[in-house]
Design a protein around this motif. Sequence first.
Motif, PDB file in Angstrom:
ATOM      1  N   SER A  10       0.828  -1.209   0.000  1.00  0.00           N
ATOM      2  CA  SER A  10       0.000   0.000   0.000  1.00  0.00           C
ATOM      3  C   SER A  10       0.863   1.261   0.000  1.00  0.00           C
ATOM      4  O   SER A  10       0.490   2.262  -0.604  1.00  0.00           O
ATOM      5  N   GLN A  11       2.021   1.222   0.641  1.00  0.00           N
ATOM      6  CA  GLN A  11       2.934   2.369   0.587  1.00  0.00           C
ATOM      7  C   GLN A  11       3.420   2.581  -0.841  1.00  0.00           C
ATOM      8  O   GLN A  11       3.517   3.716  -1.307  1.00  0.00           O
ATOM      9  N   LEU A  12       3.744   1.494  -1.523  1.00  0.00           N
ATOM     10  CA  LEU A  12       4.234   1.611  -2.897  1.00  0.00           C
ATOM     11  C   LEU A  12       3.148   2.122  -3.835  1.00  0.00           C
ATOM     12  O   LEU A  12       3.409   2.968  -4.689  1.00  0.00           O
ATOM     13  N   ARG A  13       1.928   1.637  -3.658  1.00  0.00           N
ATOM     14  CA  ARG A  13       0.820   2.147  -4.480  1.00  0.00           C
ATOM     15  C   ARG A  13       0.573   3.625  -4.195  1.00  0.00           C
ATOM     16  O   ARG A  13       0.334   4.418  -5.109  1.00  0.00           O
ATOM     17  N   ALA A  14       0.642   4.004  -2.918  1.00  0.00           N
ATOM     18  CA  ALA A  14       0.428   5.406  -2.540  1.00  0.00           C
ATOM     19  C   ALA A  14       1.520   6.294  -3.123  1.00  0.00           C
ATOM     20  O   ALA A  14       1.241   7.400  -3.607  1.00  0.00           O
ATOM     21  N   ALA A  15       2.760   5.833  -3.078  1.00  0.00           N
ATOM     22  CA  ALA A  15       3.868   6.619  -3.632  1.00  0.00           C
ATOM     23  C   ALA A  15       3.676   6.831  -5.128  1.00  0.00           C
ATOM     24  O   ALA A  15       3.836   7.947  -5.640  1.00  0.00           O
ATOM     25  N   ARG A  16       3.296   5.770  -5.824  1.00  0.00           N
ATOM     26  CA  ARG A  16       3.074   5.880  -7.265  1.00  0.00           C
ATOM     27  C   ARG A  16       1.925   6.836  -7.558  1.00  0.00           C
ATOM     28  O   ARG A  16       2.014   7.702  -8.445  1.00  0.00           O
ATOM     29  N   SER A  17       0.863   6.712  -6.795  1.00  0.00           N
ATOM     30  CA  SER A  17      -0.295   7.584  -6.976  1.00  0.00           C
ATOM     31  C   SER A  17       0.062   9.036  -6.673  1.00  0.00           C
ATOM     32  O   SER A  17      -0.336   9.948  -7.402  1.00  0.00           O
ATOM     33  N   TRP A  18       0.788   9.258  -5.579  1.00  0.00           N
ATOM     34  CA  TRP A  18       1.192  10.609  -5.182  1.00  0.00           C
ATOM     35  C   TRP A  18       1.944  11.303  -6.322  1.00  0.00           C
ATOM     36  O   TRP A  18       1.772  12.488  -6.577  1.00  0.00           O
ATOM     37  N   LEU A  19       2.771  10.522  -7.024  1.00  0.00           N
ATOM     38  CA  LEU A  19       3.571  11.068  -8.117  1.00  0.00           C
ATOM     39  C   LEU A  19       2.827  11.029  -9.455  1.00  0.00           C
ATOM     40  O   LEU A  19       3.377  11.447 -10.473  1.00  0.00           O
ATOM     41  N   ASP A  20       1.578  10.536  -9.425  1.00  0.00           N
ATOM     42  CA  ASP A  20       0.745  10.447 -10.619  1.00  0.00           C
ATOM     43  C   ASP A  20       1.446   9.661 -11.730  1.00  0.00           C
ATOM     44  O   ASP A  20       1.501  10.090 -12.886  1.00  0.00           O
ATOM     45  N   LEU A  21       1.975   8.499 -11.358  1.00  0.00           N
ATOM     46  CA  LEU A  21       2.656   7.627 -12.309  1.00  0.00           C
ATOM     47  C   LEU A  21       1.855   6.345 -12.492  1.00  0.00           C
ATOM     48  O   LEU A  21       1.236   5.847 -11.553  1.00  0.00           O
ATOM     49  N   SER A  22       1.898   5.815 -13.690  1.00  0.00           N
ATOM     50  CA  SER A  22       1.276   4.515 -13.947  1.00  0.00           C
ATOM     51  C   SER A  22       2.286   3.413 -13.618  1.00  0.00           C
ATOM     52  O   SER A  22       3.486   3.666 -13.483  1.00  0.00           O
ATOM     53  N   GLN A  23       1.796   2.203 -13.509  1.00  0.00           N
ATOM     54  CA  GLN A  23       2.709   1.077 -13.290  1.00  0.00           C
ATOM     55  C   GLN A  23       3.677   0.955 -14.458  1.00  0.00           C
ATOM     56  O   GLN A  23       4.853   0.647 -14.260  1.00  0.00           O
ATOM     57  N   ASP A  24       3.206   1.211 -15.658  1.00  0.00           N
ATOM     58  CA  ASP A  24       4.080   1.166 -16.837  1.00  0.00           C
ATOM     59  C   ASP A  24       5.197   2.207 -16.745  1.00  0.00           C
ATOM     60  O   ASP A  24       6.342   1.934 -17.111  1.00  0.00           O
ATOM     61  N   GLU A  25       4.860   3.409 -16.269  1.00  0.00           N
ATOM     62  CA  GLU A  25       5.874   4.463 -16.151  1.00  0.00           C
ATOM     63  C   GLU A  25       6.926   4.100 -15.099  1.00  0.00           C
ATOM     64  O   GLU A  25       8.121   4.307 -15.324  1.00  0.00           O
ATOM     65  N   VAL A  26       6.484   3.568 -13.969  1.00  0.00           N
ATOM     66  CA  VAL A  26       7.443   3.162 -12.933  1.00  0.00           C
ATOM     67  C   VAL A  26       8.333   2.048 -13.484  1.00  0.00           C
ATOM     68  O   VAL A  26       9.556   2.071 -13.303  1.00  0.00           O
ATOM     69  N   ALA A  27       7.730   1.100 -14.175  1.00  0.00           N
ATOM     70  CA  ALA A  27       8.507   0.003 -14.757  1.00  0.00           C
ATOM     71  C   ALA A  27       9.572   0.541 -15.715  1.00  0.00           C
ATOM     72  O   ALA A  27      10.747   0.153 -15.639  1.00  0.00           O
ATOM     73  N   ALA A  28       9.185   1.449 -16.578  1.00  0.00           N
ATOM     74  CA  ALA A  28      10.132   2.003 -17.551  1.00  0.00           C
ATOM     75  C   ALA A  28      11.255   2.772 -16.867  1.00  0.00           C
ATOM     76  O   ALA A  28      12.428   2.636 -17.238  1.00  0.00           O
ATOM     77  N   GLU A  29      10.919   3.549 -15.848  1.00  0.00           N
ATOM     78  CA  GLU A  29      11.928   4.373 -15.183  1.00  0.00           C
ATOM     79  C   GLU A  29      12.861   3.568 -14.279  1.00  0.00           C
ATOM     80  O   GLU A  29      13.945   4.032 -13.941  1.00  0.00           O
ATOM     81  N   THR A  30      12.429   2.378 -13.880  1.00  0.00           N
ATOM     82  CA  THR A  30      13.263   1.543 -13.013  1.00  0.00           C
ATOM     83  C   THR A  30      13.866   0.362 -13.768  1.00  0.00           C
ATOM     84  O   THR A  30      14.550  -0.466 -13.168  1.00  0.00           O
ATOM     85  N   SER A  31      13.602   0.265 -15.067  1.00  0.00           N
ATOM     86  CA  SER A  31      14.081  -0.841 -15.902  1.00  0.00           C
ATOM     87  C   SER A  31      13.575  -2.197 -15.416  1.00  0.00           C
ATOM     88  O   SER A  31      14.275  -3.202 -15.511  1.00  0.00           O
ATOM     89  N   LEU A  32      12.358  -2.202 -14.885  1.00  0.00           N
ATOM     90  CA  LEU A  32      11.703  -3.437 -14.469  1.00  0.00           C
ATOM     91  C   LEU A  32      10.511  -3.662 -15.377  1.00  0.00           C
ATOM     92  O   LEU A  32      10.152  -2.799 -16.172  1.00  0.00           O
ATOM     93  N   THR A  33       9.881  -4.807 -15.238  1.00  0.00           N
ATOM     94  CA  THR A  33       8.674  -5.066 -16.019  1.00  0.00           C
ATOM     95  C   THR A  33       7.452  -4.602 -15.242  1.00  0.00           C
ATOM     96  O   THR A  33       7.492  -4.495 -14.008  1.00  0.00           O
ATOM     97  N   ARG A  34       6.365  -4.365 -15.959  1.00  0.00           N
ATOM     98  CA  ARG A  34       5.114  -3.999 -15.306  1.00  0.00           C
ATOM     99  C   ARG A  34       4.665  -5.127 -14.377  1.00  0.00           C
ATOM    100  O   ARG A  34       4.163  -4.885 -13.288  1.00  0.00           O
TER     101      ARG A  34
END
Length: 78
Positions: A10-34
């Motif tokens: 839930s912290q990770l989902r909240a952080a992503r939401s706070w930054l208005d990022l999609s799971q795809d965007e986080v994946a791309a920026e961290t070089s991980l998969t969705r």
Amino acid sequence: MVNEEKISGSQLRAARSWLDLSQDEVAAETSLTRTTIVRLERDPSAVQERTRRDVRKFYEGKGIRFLFREGIGVGLST
């Protein structure tokens, strides 16, 4: 110590939401998969510690501060 602190999904989902990022965007920026981001947000213990550490560094680099009580993730701040 970072290794003793357990970030929650839930912290990770909240952080992503706070930054208005999609799971795809986080994946791309961290070089991980969705798929990895999805698994991480469901159950952080389901992925390797290195992955958890890298994603935490990513969010902290964006200004997110994870809050813990007795090593358990309880929230976040900026």
